[in-house]
Design a protein around this motif. Structure first.
Motif, PDB file in Angstrom:
ATOM      1  N   HIS A  89       1.108  -0.956   0.239  1.00 49.64           N
ATOM      2  CA  HIS A  89       0.181  -0.163   0.067  1.00 49.64           C
ATOM      3  C   HIS A  89       0.364   0.857   0.045  1.00 49.64           C
ATOM      4  CE1 HIS A  89       1.087  -0.458   4.613  1.00 49.64           C
ATOM      5  NE2 HIS A  89       0.299   0.336   4.545  1.00 49.64           N
ATOM      6  N   HIS A  91       0.791   4.673   2.381  1.00 50.65           N
ATOM      7  CA  HIS A  91       1.053   4.828   3.424  1.00 50.65           C
ATOM      8  C   HIS A  91       2.881   5.471   3.850  1.00 50.65           C
ATOM      9  CE1 HIS A  91      -1.924   3.687   6.444  1.00 50.65           C
ATOM     10  NE2 HIS A  91      -2.352   4.829   5.435  1.00 50.65           N
ATOM     11  N   ASP A  93       5.298   4.989   5.852  1.00 44.63           N
ATOM     12  CA  ASP A  93       6.007   4.358   5.779  1.00 44.63           C
ATOM     13  C   ASP A  93       6.185   3.225   5.146  1.00 44.63           C
ATOM     14  OD1 ASP A  93       3.146   3.558   6.374  1.00 44.63           O
ATOM     15  OD2 ASP A  93       4.096   3.138   8.448  1.00 44.63           O
ATOM     16  N   HIS A  94       5.837   2.832   3.913  1.00 43.94           N
ATOM     17  CA  HIS A  94       6.132   1.810   3.177  1.00 43.94           C
ATOM     18  C   HIS A  94       6.972   2.107   2.192  1.00 43.94           C
ATOM     19  CE1 HIS A  94       3.954  -1.443   5.830  1.00 43.94           C
ATOM     20  NE2 HIS A  94       3.744   0.107   6.135  1.00 43.94           N
ATOM     21  N   HIS A 178      -7.382  -1.328   5.378  1.00 46.49           N
ATOM     22  CA  HIS A 178      -6.464  -0.498   6.474  1.00 46.49           C
ATOM     23  C   HIS A 178      -6.439   0.817   5.057  1.00 46.49           C
ATOM     24  CE1 HIS A 178      -2.820   0.915   8.380  1.00 46.49           C
ATOM     25  NE2 HIS A 178      -2.696   0.281   7.178  1.00 46.49           N
ATOM     26  N   ASP A 197       0.850  -4.298   6.211  1.00 43.73           N
ATOM     27  CA  ASP A 197      -0.645  -3.951   7.362  1.00 43.73           C
ATOM     28  C   ASP A 197      -1.907  -4.486   7.580  1.00 43.73           C
ATOM     29  OD1 ASP A 197       1.673  -2.242   7.809  1.00 43.73           O
ATOM     30  OD2 ASP A 197       0.608  -0.151   7.161  1.00 43.73           O
TER      31      ASP A 197
HETATM   32 ZN   LIG Z   1      -0.728   1.798   6.846  1.00 41.24          ZN
END
Ligand SMILES: [Zn+2]
Ligand SMILES: [Zn+2]
Length: 283
Positions: A89, A91, A93-94, A178, A197
């Motif tokens: 995904h 986000h 932090d990814h 998520h 996640d």
């Molecule tokens: Zn996430």
């Protein structure tokens, strides 16, 4: 001329670092997990068959490209580069180092079609919710970037039939909740799962537990999850696969009976374990 890729306006380095940061673990000869501060990236491919190619899953925290390249070169050798980068995904932090990595390696990025608006600068994620329970990390979540990055034509949709380019043994599974286009990756032959996640093995809302990586089955990180019914269905879908090994976006990998029991518990007690007692996205 090549289209310029850009991070969101609120993109920034975050100083949170767990005890697992900088460490890698080989789970299988061709499956490796490495922690960047508080998030995991995975490498699928056997370093002894480097010429057959390998794939990187997710792109770590902001400002982590040097750490990711170092981890990659330690495993696959100098100047090795993946065939592609897959995103569970979008986000922050990814995708934290994705632009530097794409520029450095010049490789394609794949994500679910429904995640593309967040990866092509069209749509921001719903803001994180600091009112969910669980600890200080949740309270700090308004600091987390949620504006979309723009990868332009460098990101492509995954084939709609569940297959994954360059990974014939694996398939992707849509696990929304998520985020709308969240995916997990599964290999039937040995029941390996990369869950992203969809669920995680650390209580990601708690700074203490994140820093110490205390292993504990949890639903998706609460402050960033917007559709809890979908999130529940996604966990049920993953449990039905009976994975024997799971690498999650956050927390240490989980295997065998511990994984079976933990997933069973998460499905049975999803309301209690996963869903915040109150919050913006809880109805
Ligand atoms: Zn996430
Ligand atoms: Zn995450």
């Amino acid at each position: 001329m090549d289209q310029q890729m850009t991070y969101g306006d609120d993109y920034k380095y975050l100083p949170a670092t767990s005890i697992a940061s900088g460490k890698g673990k080989q789970l299988l000869p061709d499956l490796y997990c490495h922690t960047i501060q508080i998030v995991n990236i995975s490498m699928i491919g056997n370093p002894h068959k480097e010429q057959e190619g390998w794939v990187l899953i997710d792109a770590g925290m902001p400002d982590s490209s040097a750490a990711i390249i170092a981890a990659v070169e330690e495993r696959f050798g100098r100047d090795s580069r993946p065939l592609a980068i897959l995103l569970t995904h979008g986000h922050f932090d990814h995708v934290g180092a994705i632009i530097e990595l794409v520029n450095y390696w010049d490789v394609p990025v794949y994500a679910h079609e429904l995640e593309l608006p967040y990866l092509t600068g069209k749509q921001a994620y719903a803001p994180p919710d600091p009112t969910v329970d669980g600890g200080l990390f949740a309270k700090l979540s308004p600091l987390f970037p949620n504006e979309p990055i723009n990868l332009g034509h460098h990101v492509k949709p995954l084939p709609s039939d569940g297959t994954i380019p360059m990974l014939p043994d694996w398939r992707w599974i849509h696990t929304p909740g998520h985020t709308p286009g969240h995916i997990s990756l599964f290999r039937e032959a040995d029941r390996s799962l990369i869950a992203g996640d969809a669920f995680v093995t650390v209580q990601q809302e708690s700074i203490y537990k994140v820093l110490t990586q205390k292993q504990e089955i949890s639903g998706p990180p609460k402050y960033f999850t917007t559709d809890w019914e979908q999130a529940r269905q996604s966990v049920i879908k993953l449990q039905a696969l009976k994975p024997s090994l799971a690498i999650t976006g956050h927390g240490l990998p989980m295997q065998d009976q511990a994984l079976t029991d933990s997933l069973e518990e998460l499905v049975q007690r999803f309301d209690e374990i996963a869903i915040p007692t109150s919050g913006k996205y809880v109805h």
